[in-house]
Design a protein around this motif. Structure first.
Motif, PDB file in Angstrom:
ATOM      1  N   GLN A   1      67.695  40.242  54.163  1.00 18.38           N
ATOM      2  CA  GLN A   1      68.240  40.553  55.486  1.00 18.38           C
ATOM      3  C   GLN A   1      69.088  41.821  55.431  1.00 18.38           C
ATOM      4  OE1 GLN A   1      67.439  39.020  58.476  1.00 18.38           O
ATOM      5  NE2 GLN A   1      68.453  40.883  59.219  1.00 18.38           N
ATOM      6  N   GLN A   2      69.838  41.997  54.374  1.00 11.82           N
ATOM      7  CA  GLN A   2      70.634  43.213  54.211  1.00 11.82           C
ATOM      8  C   GLN A   2      69.723  44.434  54.130  1.00 11.82           C
ATOM      9  OE1 GLN A   2      73.263  43.104  50.847  1.00 11.82           O
ATOM     10  NE2 GLN A   2      74.383  44.936  51.459  1.00 11.82           N
ATOM     11  N   LEU A   3      68.580  44.265  53.446  1.00  4.82           N
ATOM     12  CA  LEU A   3      67.611  45.351  53.352  1.00  4.82           C
ATOM     13  C   LEU A   3      67.040  45.683  54.727  1.00  4.82           C
ATOM     14  CD1 LEU A   3      65.960  47.169  51.347  1.00  4.82           C
ATOM     15  CD2 LEU A   3      64.205  45.402  51.461  1.00  4.82           C
ATOM     16  N   LEU A   4      66.703  44.672  55.493  1.00  2.00           N
ATOM     17  CA  LEU A   4      66.176  44.898  56.846  1.00  2.00           C
ATOM     18  C   LEU A   4      67.212  45.579  57.722  1.00  2.00           C
ATOM     19  CD1 LEU A   4      64.295  41.532  57.529  1.00  2.00           C
ATOM     20  CD2 LEU A   4      63.279  43.749  56.962  1.00  2.00           C
TER      21      LEU A   4
ATOM     22  N   TYR B   1      69.585  47.533  56.748  1.00  5.15           N
ATOM     23  CA  TYR B   1      69.679  48.935  56.310  1.00  5.15           C
ATOM     24  C   TYR B   1      68.526  49.764  56.881  1.00  5.15           C
ATOM     25  CZ  TYR B   1      68.913  52.983  53.339  1.00  5.15           C
ATOM     26  OH  TYR B   1      68.666  54.248  52.895  1.00  5.15           O
ATOM     27  N   CYS B   2      67.314  49.238  56.793  1.00  2.10           N
ATOM     28  CA  CYS B   2      66.149  49.964  57.310  1.00  2.10           C
ATOM     29  C   CYS B   2      66.245  50.157  58.819  1.00  2.10           C
ATOM     30  CB  CYS B   2      64.867  49.234  56.939  1.00  2.10           C
ATOM     31  SG  CYS B   2      64.495  49.259  55.167  1.00  2.10           S
ATOM     32  N   GLN B   3      66.734  49.145  59.520  1.00  4.18           N
ATOM     33  CA  GLN B   3      66.946  49.285  60.962  1.00  4.18           C
ATOM     34  C   GLN B   3      67.914  50.428  61.245  1.00  4.18           C
ATOM     35  OE1 GLN B   3      66.221  47.917  64.038  1.00  4.18           O
ATOM     36  NE2 GLN B   3      64.544  46.641  63.307  1.00  4.18           N
ATOM     37  N   GLY B   4      69.027  50.432  60.518  1.00  5.76           N
ATOM     38  CA  GLY B   4      70.019  51.472  60.735  1.00  5.76           C
ATOM     39  C   GLY B   4      69.508  52.852  60.394  1.00  5.76           C
ATOM     40  N   ALA B   5      68.718  52.938  59.323  1.00  6.97           N
ATOM     41  CA  ALA B   5      68.246  54.238  58.854  1.00  6.97           C
ATOM     42  C   ALA B   5      67.112  54.799  59.683  1.00  6.97           C
ATOM     43  CB  ALA B   5      67.802  54.127  57.398  1.00  6.97           C
ATOM     44  N   MET B   6      66.296  53.913  60.308  1.00  7.04           N
ATOM     45  CA  MET B   6      65.028  54.387  60.854  1.00  7.04           C
ATOM     46  C   MET B   6      64.744  54.036  62.307  1.00  7.04           C
ATOM     47  SD  MET B   6      62.743  53.340  57.512  1.00  7.04           S
ATOM     48  CE  MET B   6      61.272  54.237  57.980  1.00  7.04           C
ATOM     49  N   ALA B   7      65.342  52.971  62.822  1.00  4.68           N
ATOM     50  CA  ALA B   7      64.926  52.462  64.140  1.00  4.68           C
ATOM     51  C   ALA B   7      65.067  53.486  65.257  1.00  4.68           C
ATOM     52  CB  ALA B   7      65.714  51.203  64.490  1.00  4.68           C
ATOM     53  N   LEU B   8      66.055  54.362  65.160  1.00  7.10           N
ATOM     54  CA  LEU B   8      66.297  55.321  66.235  1.00  7.10           C
ATOM     55  C   LEU B   8      65.735  56.703  65.946  1.00  7.10           C
ATOM     56  CD1 LEU B   8      69.961  54.310  67.129  1.00  7.10           C
ATOM     57  CD2 LEU B   8      67.845  53.607  68.261  1.00  7.10           C
ATOM     58  N   GLU B   9      64.978  56.839  64.856  1.00 10.96           N
ATOM     59  CA  GLU B   9      64.353  58.130  64.543  1.00 10.96           C
ATOM     60  C   GLU B   9      63.362  58.500  65.649  1.00 10.96           C
ATOM     61  OE1 GLU B   9      64.171  60.517  61.903  1.00 10.96           O
ATOM     62  OE2 GLU B   9      66.139  59.745  61.345  1.00 10.96           O
TER      63      GLU B   9
ATOM     64  N   HIS C   1      54.964  45.701  53.405  1.00 11.96           N
ATOM     65  CA  HIS C   1      55.075  46.884  54.253  1.00 11.96           C
ATOM     66  C   HIS C   1      55.797  46.416  55.512  1.00 11.96           C
ATOM     67  CE1 HIS C   1      52.951  50.459  56.481  1.00 11.96           C
ATOM     68  NE2 HIS C   1      54.265  50.434  56.655  1.00 11.96           N
ATOM     69  N   VAL C   2      56.944  46.989  55.754  1.00 13.19           N
ATOM     70  CA  VAL C   2      57.753  46.607  56.915  1.00 13.19           C
ATOM     71  C   VAL C   2      57.732  47.735  57.930  1.00 13.19           C
ATOM     72  CG1 VAL C   2      60.068  45.984  57.724  1.00 13.19           C
ATOM     73  CG2 VAL C   2      59.263  45.157  55.493  1.00 13.19           C
ATOM     74  N   ILE C   3      57.390  47.398  59.159  1.00  3.94           N
ATOM     75  CA  ILE C   3      57.453  48.360  60.251  1.00  3.94           C
ATOM     76  C   ILE C   3      58.694  48.059  61.082  1.00  3.94           C
ATOM     77  CG2 ILE C   3      56.314  49.321  62.288  1.00  3.94           C
ATOM     78  CD1 ILE C   3      53.655  48.540  61.117  1.00  3.94           C
ATOM     79  N   VAL C   4      59.499  49.065  61.282  1.00  9.91           N
ATOM     80  CA  VAL C   4      60.766  48.921  61.990  1.00  9.91           C
ATOM     81  C   VAL C   4      60.606  49.382  63.431  1.00  9.91           C
ATOM     82  CG1 VAL C   4      63.164  49.706  62.094  1.00  9.91           C
ATOM     83  CG2 VAL C   4      62.101  49.238  59.877  1.00  9.91           C
ATOM     84  N   GLY C   5      60.993  48.518  64.362  1.00 14.03           N
ATOM     85  CA  GLY C   5      61.055  48.896  65.767  1.00 14.03           C
ATOM     86  C   GLY C   5      62.515  48.909  66.192  1.00 14.03           C
ATOM     87  N   ARG C   6      62.755  48.938  67.459  1.00 12.88           N
ATOM     88  CA  ARG C   6      64.141  48.937  67.944  1.00 12.88           C
ATOM     89  C   ARG C   6      64.612  47.503  68.116  1.00 12.88           C
ATOM     90  NH1 ARG C   6      64.976  54.217  71.841  1.00 12.88           N
ATOM     91  NH2 ARG C   6      63.924  55.680  70.449  1.00 12.88           N
ATOM     92  N   GLY C   7      65.376  47.049  67.126  1.00  8.58           N
ATOM     93  CA  GLY C   7      65.895  45.687  67.171  1.00  8.58           C
ATOM     94  C   GLY C   7      64.932  44.640  66.664  1.00  8.58           C
TER      95      GLY C   7
END
Length: 232
Positions: free
Chosen positions: A115-118, A120-128, A215-221
């Motif tokens: 969950q911490q990894l997710l 982090y990825c949300q914070g790093a990438m979701a708003l790119e 493979h994790v795909i990050v969306g907004r939230g």
């Protein structure tokens, strides 16, 4: 009206507000303040002679969240009325928060910190605003040894080269990988191209003994895990 000092001058009304806000933060911590008030505390330091409450509220209204404000490019913040020095300060806070989050993950088994990894990825990438393809390299104990952005692309595509992915894994001595990329649209649903690319990378990596865990795909939230979806 502000209180008059001994020379008969009047302090701006926001001086007392700043003191009260600092007192509330010291007494009750961040939970005692609303998001715009936390943003005010930061803006106080860079904008000493201005009521920053309207600016703080406007930034949240325009960008949507504290994280979006802190990770916006300084040029974008300037466009929204933030003085340059304050824009740099806000962006630096976002960079510090993201780097601290990554440092908390490095050297730790990702399975126990998923969950911490997710987050982090949300914070790093979701708003790119464009697609970004990130590789998380793991050792034999599934500890994170490197986190690297391999490619940045367009709003709906980031080129991925399986040979380069595997080459870098071997250079680092990695035993496993987690692929991560974002969908700027906000919808993390895997595309056909995403599925095909993932299988190509997994096949190339497997030949040389490197496992693709997910493979994790990050969306907004939200996010999508290929492993959970049975696609890997």
């Amino acid at each position: 009206m502000g209180a008059a000092d001994h020379k008969g001058k009047t302090e701006p009304h926001y001086h007392g507000h700043r003191d009260r806000l600092r007192d509330r933060f010291e007494a009750g911590g961040p939970e005692a303040l609303q998001d715009y008030e936390l943003l005010e505390l930061v803006l106080f330091q860079a904008i000493p002679r201005r009521d920053v409450k309207p600016l703080a509220k406007d930034l949240l209204g325009q960008l949507g969240s504290l994280w979006a404000v802190a990770t916006a490019a300084p040029a974008r913040l300037v466009e929204l009325g933030v003085p340059r020095n304050a824009a740099v300060a806000l962006s630096a806070i976002g960079a510090v928060a993201l780097r601290m989050s990554r440092q908390q993950l490095l050297g730790r088994p990702v399975i126990g910190s998923w969950q911490q990894l997710l987050d982090y990825c949300q914070g790093a990438m979701a708003l790119e605003p464009v697609e970004q393809f990130r590789l998380l390299y793991l050792d034999r104990r599934n500890r994170l040894i490197a986190d690297e952005v391999q490619q940045r692309g367009t709003v709906d595509h980031a080129p991925v080269y399986p040979r380069e992915v595997v080459k870098r894994a071997l250079e680092l001595g990695a035993s496993a990988l987690i692929l991560v990329h974002n969908h700027p649209s906000g919808d993390p649903t895997p595309s056909r191209a995403d599925i095909d690319m993932t299988r190509e990378v997994a096949k190339a990596a497997g030949i040389l003994g490197v496992t693709v865990h997910d493979h994790v795909i990050v969306g907004r939230g939200s996010h999508a895990s290929f492993r959970a979806l049975g696609l890997l």
